[in-house]
Design an enzyme around this catalytic site. Structure first.
Site, PDB file in Angstrom:
ATOM      1  N   HIS A 188       3.634  -8.496   9.999  1.00 52.58           N
ATOM      2  CA  HIS A 188       5.087  -8.521   9.759  1.00 52.58           C
ATOM      3  C   HIS A 188       5.632  -7.193   9.230  1.00 52.58           C
ATOM      4  O   HIS A 188       6.836  -7.013   9.107  1.00 52.58           O
ATOM      5  CB  HIS A 188       5.480  -9.697   8.848  1.00 52.58           C
ATOM      6  CG  HIS A 188       5.133  -9.548   7.401  1.00 52.58           C
ATOM      7  ND1 HIS A 188       6.065  -9.170   6.462  1.00 52.58           N
ATOM      8  CD2 HIS A 188       3.976  -9.738   6.724  1.00 52.58           C
ATOM      9  CE1 HIS A 188       5.490  -9.151   5.260  1.00 52.58           C
ATOM     10  NE2 HIS A 188       4.224  -9.495   5.396  1.00 52.58           N
ATOM     11  N   CYS A 243       7.253  -8.139  -4.196  1.00 53.81           N
ATOM     12  CA  CYS A 243       6.645  -9.030  -5.183  1.00 53.81           C
ATOM     13  C   CYS A 243       7.129  -8.717  -6.589  1.00 53.81           C
ATOM     14  O   CYS A 243       7.052  -9.545  -7.468  1.00 53.81           O
ATOM     15  CB  CYS A 243       5.132  -8.904  -5.137  1.00 53.81           C
ATOM     16  SG  CYS A 243       4.491  -9.198  -3.504  1.00 53.81           S
TER      17      CYS A 243
HETATM   18  N1  PLP Z   1      -0.477  -4.602   0.569  1.00 53.10           N
HETATM   19  C1  PLP Z   1       0.640  -3.879   0.610  1.00 53.10           C
HETATM   20  C2  PLP Z   1       0.574  -2.411   0.374  1.00 53.10           C
HETATM   21  C3  PLP Z   1       1.872  -4.488   0.857  1.00 53.10           C
HETATM   22  O1  PLP Z   1       2.983  -3.772   0.893  1.00 53.10           O
HETATM   23  C4  PLP Z   1       1.903  -5.897   1.075  1.00 53.10           C
HETATM   24  C5  PLP Z   1       3.187  -6.598   1.281  1.00 53.10           C
HETATM   25  O2  PLP Z   1       4.216  -6.220   0.759  1.00 53.10           O
HETATM   26  C6  PLP Z   1       0.690  -6.600   1.055  1.00 53.10           C
HETATM   27  C7  PLP Z   1      -0.482  -5.927   0.793  1.00 53.10           C
HETATM   28  C8  PLP Z   1       0.645  -8.065   1.315  1.00 53.10           C
HETATM   29  O3  PLP Z   1       0.829  -8.326   2.681  1.00 53.10           O
HETATM   30  P1  PLP Z   1       1.232  -9.798   3.178  1.00 53.10           P
HETATM   31  O4  PLP Z   1       2.680  -9.978   2.850  1.00 53.10           O
HETATM   32  O5  PLP Z   1       0.982  -9.814   4.645  1.00 53.10           O
HETATM   33  O6  PLP Z   1       0.357 -10.748   2.459  1.00 53.10           O
END
Ligand code: PLP
Length: 368
Positions: free
Chosen positions: A195, A318
């Site tokens: 995504h 997040c």
């Molecule tokens: N790692 C990084 C650097 C991210 O930016 C994100 C999402 O914002 C993730 C991991 C997590 O990915 P997912 O939303 O597919 O779990």
């Protein structure tokens, strides 16, 4: 509405949706079944695996489909040398890594955190001085989600290997946006999420170098070479491959477009006489623009822009529920009067010059 939060998620590309439709509505057979109707579905998964492998310089059997970047990160952290030994990571990782490391600490593993400089670049000399033979995994993100800084991945991998460690990189923000070659860079494990590159939500992959002994993530049937059981999310896997292939083919064009949008944005804000600083390194993910405005409340700015139909972020998706400074902004140590006035404008391939001009006008109106 102007969507300028592409580091949080991206719009599904219409051609990706078109490709997915068939595997939702018509070719719905279980890929593990032996009849012809299902063989086509199995082939589609194989082709997707090949396409994804080609895009990152891997071999098809090194690509393991997962449900998201977070899952890939969890798997990688728990699999380094069978999940034993100390871990070295950076202080600016995504929570998917930080929380996985916290869980590993609870089960008795030691975790060491590398500091970063003001641009968000990890301190290579710290790594050289602190890594030892008792460490088993070095995990450093390819590019940071809040400030876009791209790390010196090849050098980090080479230091890790000198001490017999596996090297994992969370490349969720990088895959589909910059050229990556896992074999050339000597990466052992890499996480990605569809995504973030105009693919569907709820699907990602873990690249795991051939011959690596990692533990299965889900036990059950033989899917994903017996490493992650469960009937495959076929339409999403096909969509992820189409999205990555498209973005890799368009990469140079998209990069140029996004860098010129960034330039326009910064020029507009400077011409408006607004006091701000841009965070992160010059070597960054195109379109990721983290700005800190002097004496401004970033939350207020986000909500005022929202009222004007503009979506931006104050940090990582997040972190945006939390009011305190994000761990990344703290780690790069920006002056406090600027730090709380930080927003991330992350432009994507569908953004236009008109979008940027509207964003500049809106910020000028709010801060003016
Ligand atoms: N790692 C990084 C650097 C991210 O930016 C994100 C999402 O914002 C993730 C991991 C997590 O990915 P997912 O939303 O597919 O779990």
């Amino acid at each position: 509405m102007i969507y300028a939060d592409n580091a949080a998620t991206t719009k599904l590309a219409p051609e990706v949706f078109e490709e997915m439709k068939e595997y939702l509505l018509e070719s719905y057979g279980n890929p593990s079944q032996p009849y012809n109707f299902s063989r086509k579905v199995k082939r589609a998964i194989q082709e997707a695996r090949n396409t994804i492998a080609d895009c990152i310089g891997a071999d098809f059997e090194e690509i393991l489909f997962t449900s998201c970047g977070t899952e890939s990160d969890n798997w990688a952290v728990n699999s380094g040398m069978g999940g034993h030994g100390s871990i070295i990571t950076s202080s600016i990782e995504h929570h998917a890594i930080l929380e996985s490391c916290k869980a590993a600490e609870k089960s008795g593993r030691t975790v060491k955190f590398m500091p970063v400089d003001g641009l968000g670049l990890i301190d290579l000399s710290w790594l050289k001085d602190n890594i030892s033979d008792t460490d088993s995994l070095v995990s450093v993100m390819y590019a940071n989600n809040e400030i876009g800084t791209i790390q010196p991945i090849d050098e980090i991998a080479s230091i890790a290997h000198r001490y017999g460690c596996l090297f994992h990189t969370d490349a969720v923000q990088a895959v589909g946006h910059i050229t990556i070659n896992v074999h050339k860079s000597k990466i052992d494990l890499l996480s990605a999420s569809a995504h973030k590159f105009n693919g569907p939500k709820g699907v990602g992959f873990l690249y795991a170098k051939r011959g690596l002994s990692i533990d299965p993530y889900i036990n059950g049937g033989g899917q994903e070479f017996g490493m992650r059981a469960g009937t495959e999310n076929v339409a999403s896997i096909v969509g992820m491959a189409k999205a990555l292939d498209t973005n890799c083919k368009e990469m140079e064009h998209n990069k140029k477009h996004l860098l010129s949008l960034e330039k326009e944005l910064l020029k507009g804000l400077r011409q408006a006489g607004i006091d701000f600083m841009r965070n992160g390194s010059d070597h960054h993910i195109p379109g990721n623009v983290s700005l800190s405005f002097n004496g401004i409340d970033g939350e207020m700015l986000l909500h005022r822009l929202d009222l004007m139909g503009i979506c931006v972020s104050t940090g990582s998706a997040c972190d945006s529920q939390r009011t305190q400074l994000s761990h990344v902004l703290r780690a790069i140590d920006i002056p406090e009067e600027y730090a709380f006035g930080t927003i991330r404008i992350s432009l994507g391939k569908y953004n236009t010059f008109e979008d940027v001009i509207t964003i500049v006008k809106a910020i000028k109106k709010i801060l003016g």
